[in-house]
Design an enzyme around this catalytic site. Structure first.
Site, mmCIF file in Angstrom:
data_model
loop_
_atom_site.group_PDB
_atom_site.id
_atom_site.type_symbol
_atom_site.label_atom_id
_atom_site.label_comp_id
_atom_site.label_asym_id
_atom_site.label_seq_id
_atom_site.Cartn_x
_atom_site.Cartn_y
_atom_site.Cartn_z
ATOM 1 N N ASN A 1 0.806 -1.220 0.000
ATOM 2 C CA ASN A 1 0.000 0.000 0.000
ATOM 3 C C ASN A 1 0.845 1.279 0.000
ATOM 4 O OD1 ASN A 1 -2.660 -1.189 0.110
ATOM 5 N ND2 ASN A 1 -2.172 -1.837 2.173
ATOM 6 N N THR B 1 2.711 -8.014 -1.227
ATOM 7 C CA THR B 1 2.393 -7.945 0.199
ATOM 8 C C THR B 1 2.055 -9.326 0.730
ATOM 9 O OG1 THR B 1 0.864 -7.091 1.876
ATOM 10 C CG2 THR B 1 -0.014 -7.343 -0.339
ATOM 11 N N ILE B 2 2.582 -9.659 1.890
ATOM 12 C CA ILE B 2 2.162 -10.909 2.526
ATOM 13 C C ILE B 2 0.776 -10.740 3.128
ATOM 14 C CG2 ILE B 2 4.525 -11.636 3.023
ATOM 15 C CD1 ILE B 2 3.959 -10.894 5.993
ATOM 16 N N ASP B 3 0.407 -9.496 3.467
ATOM 17 C CA ASP B 3 -0.855 -9.240 4.169
ATOM 18 C C ASP B 3 -2.085 -9.337 3.269
ATOM 19 O OD1 ASP B 3 0.443 -8.788 6.585
ATOM 20 O OD2 ASP B 3 0.728 -6.659 6.161
ATOM 21 N N MET C 1 1.072 -12.799 11.544
ATOM 22 C CA MET C 1 1.245 -11.406 11.136
ATOM 23 C C MET C 1 -0.008 -10.903 10.436
ATOM 24 S SD MET C 1 5.212 -11.490 9.794
ATOM 25 C CE MET C 1 5.587 -9.764 10.079
ATOM 26 N N GLY C 2 -0.162 -9.578 10.431
ATOM 27 C CA GLY C 2 -1.335 -8.950 9.824
ATOM 28 C C GLY C 2 -1.912 -7.925 10.773
ATOM 29 N N ARG C 3 -1.643 -6.648 10.515
ATOM 30 C CA ARG C 3 -2.061 -5.593 11.443
ATOM 31 C C ARG C 3 -3.572 -5.457 11.498
ATOM 32 N NH1 ARG C 3 2.032 -3.007 8.380
ATOM 33 N NH2 ARG C 3 0.390 -2.007 7.152
ATOM 34 N N GLU D 1 -1.838 -10.675 15.163
ATOM 35 C CA GLU D 1 -1.079 -9.733 15.977
ATOM 36 C C GLU D 1 -1.849 -8.432 16.200
ATOM 37 O OE1 GLU D 1 2.451 -8.480 13.915
ATOM 38 O OE2 GLU D 1 1.341 -7.778 12.170
ATOM 39 N N ARG E 1 7.468 -14.790 6.204
ATOM 40 C CA ARG E 1 7.567 -14.036 4.954
ATOM 41 C C ARG E 1 8.896 -14.288 4.250
ATOM 42 N NH1 ARG E 1 8.072 -8.178 7.767
ATOM 43 N NH2 ARG E 1 10.328 -7.890 7.698
#
Length: 389
Positions: free
Chosen positions: A106, A134-136, A179-181, A236, A288
């Site tokens: 992003n 992106t991994i997210d 992971m992942g905000r 997370e 990742r």
């Protein structure tokens, strides 16, 4: 003769180098492209003029790119001010660069759009194209982004192995933090670990749903009584009813947030409030960076994204990002599309409601069906005799 520039931005993935490979190999097919510059160290490296001409790199080393983790040319989270974009445009003009590619998530797509605008303001004939990474999996419009499939495969394979361990010695609760905000795509992908014979994950908690401590403890308690051992996968970025992270961030500046240890926090809750043994695991950047669990589908699509970006630029396209549209049919297939960059600049894509169960502690079959093709070949099967009695 015109020159080309490729920039990596943000956190690396297991396939960002595959996109670099796709872009470089496609560019080398076109005699009108003279130098293929790579910024060594992210967007700030452009201002510092730290360039490597990828045409000078030995073919044997280039062939290693699709199977090399992280970023071979280096990346960054440089915070760029408005004047920096003009500085980048000036460097682009100085090096007679007509084709510019930002490969990132992003934030990088935002930078891509702003560089496009800066070049346009100076009257430069420059084509600027984004390559998603992106991994997210939180980039808008595209069905998915390169990097996610490998991260999904890693979490699914890891949780599958953890579940076998917990099933063999069912005396505790294991919390795996993913992971992942703000987007729970990676966390959700752990559901692909299930083989159908009772292995985990047993519970999945996503940042798209408010985390309610009492419900979590009730879910865990019921499953422990039923199974003995329980596997929980938690994002997370979980937040409570007050909208705040359930564990206060350790450090935060701009878009960068360093979260507290959610997995350890949940394990401590289970121990203190239920009196049940618990432990936490936090794969973190292992997920990742892993080439061992790199998805072949992810790798091939990353190469495709790099190639399509170069094709788009050479065809005169600018201010776009390459994305994927999933085609209908029983067999998985996608086609590359070109998305206006303003549609993806800092626009975050989270898990849709139809992919999350009503209780908010699992995903739906629709998500599993959507996600399964992205991780490539099936996960390794395991055997247990505990269900034979």
């Amino acid at each position: 003769m015109k020159n080309m520039l490729i920039v990596h931005g943000g956190a690396p993935t297991a396939v960002i180098n595959a996109s670099l490979y796709g872009a470089v190999t496609e560019a080398k097919k076109h005699p009108e492209v003279d130098h293929i510059y790579a910024a060594i160290g992210g967007s700030g490296a452009v201002i510092r003029e730290q360039f490597l001409d990828m045409k000078t790199v030995d073919e044997g080393r280039l062939e290693l790119l699709p199977f090399t983790p992280a970023s071979a040319i280096g990346t960054s989270r440089d915070h760029l001010e408005p004047e920096d974009y003009e500085a980048i445009a000036r460097v682009i003009e100085k090096y007679d660069i007509q084709y510019v590619f930002f490969n990132g998530g992003n934030g990088s797509m935002d930078a891509c759009g702003k560089v496009y605008a800066a070049c346009k303001a100076l009257g430069l004939d420059v084509r600027v194209v984004g390559i998603p990474k992106t991994i997210d999996n939180d980039i808008a419009v595209t069905d998915h982004a390169p990097g996610f499939g490998s991260a999904a495969r890693y979490i699914a394979a890891t949780v599958s192995e953890v579940s076998q361990d917990v099933r063999a010695l069912p005396i505790h609760v294991c919390i795996v933090e993913a992971m992942g905000r703000n987007a729970g795509w990676i966390t959700a992908a752990s559901a692909l670990a299930r083989s159908g014979d009772g292995d985990g994950p047993d519970l999945i908690y996503l940042p798209e749903r408010t985390f309610v401590e009492e419900e979590f403890l009730a879910d865990v308690k019921a499953l422990v009584e039923k199974k003995g051992g329980v596997v929980v996968v938690a994002s997370e970025g979980l937040t409570g009813p007050d909208g705040k992270p359930i564990v206060e961030p350790i450090f935060q500046v701009g878009r960068a947030t360093y979260y507290g240890d959610v997995g350890a926090h949940l394990a401590n809750l289970v121990i203190k409030k239920l009196g049940i043994k618990a432990r936490s695991e936090k794969p973190g950047i292992c997920g990742r960076a892993s080439i061992a669990f790199q998805s072949s589908v992810d790798r091939e699509e990353a190469v495709l994204a790099g190639r399509e970006a170069v094709k788009a630029a050479l065809e005169g396209q600018t201010g776009v990002m390459i994305g994927f549209e999933r085609l209908p049919g029983a067999e998985y297939a996608v086609r590359p599309i070109r998305i206006p960059i303003e549609q993806v600049m800092l626009t975050e894509r989270t898990m849709p409601d139809e992919y999350i169960n009503e209780r908010g502690n699992d995903v739906t079959d629709a998500f599993v069906e959507w996600c399964r093709p992205l991780i490539g070949e099936p996960l390794r099967p395991f055997v247990t005799f505990k269900n034979d009695l």
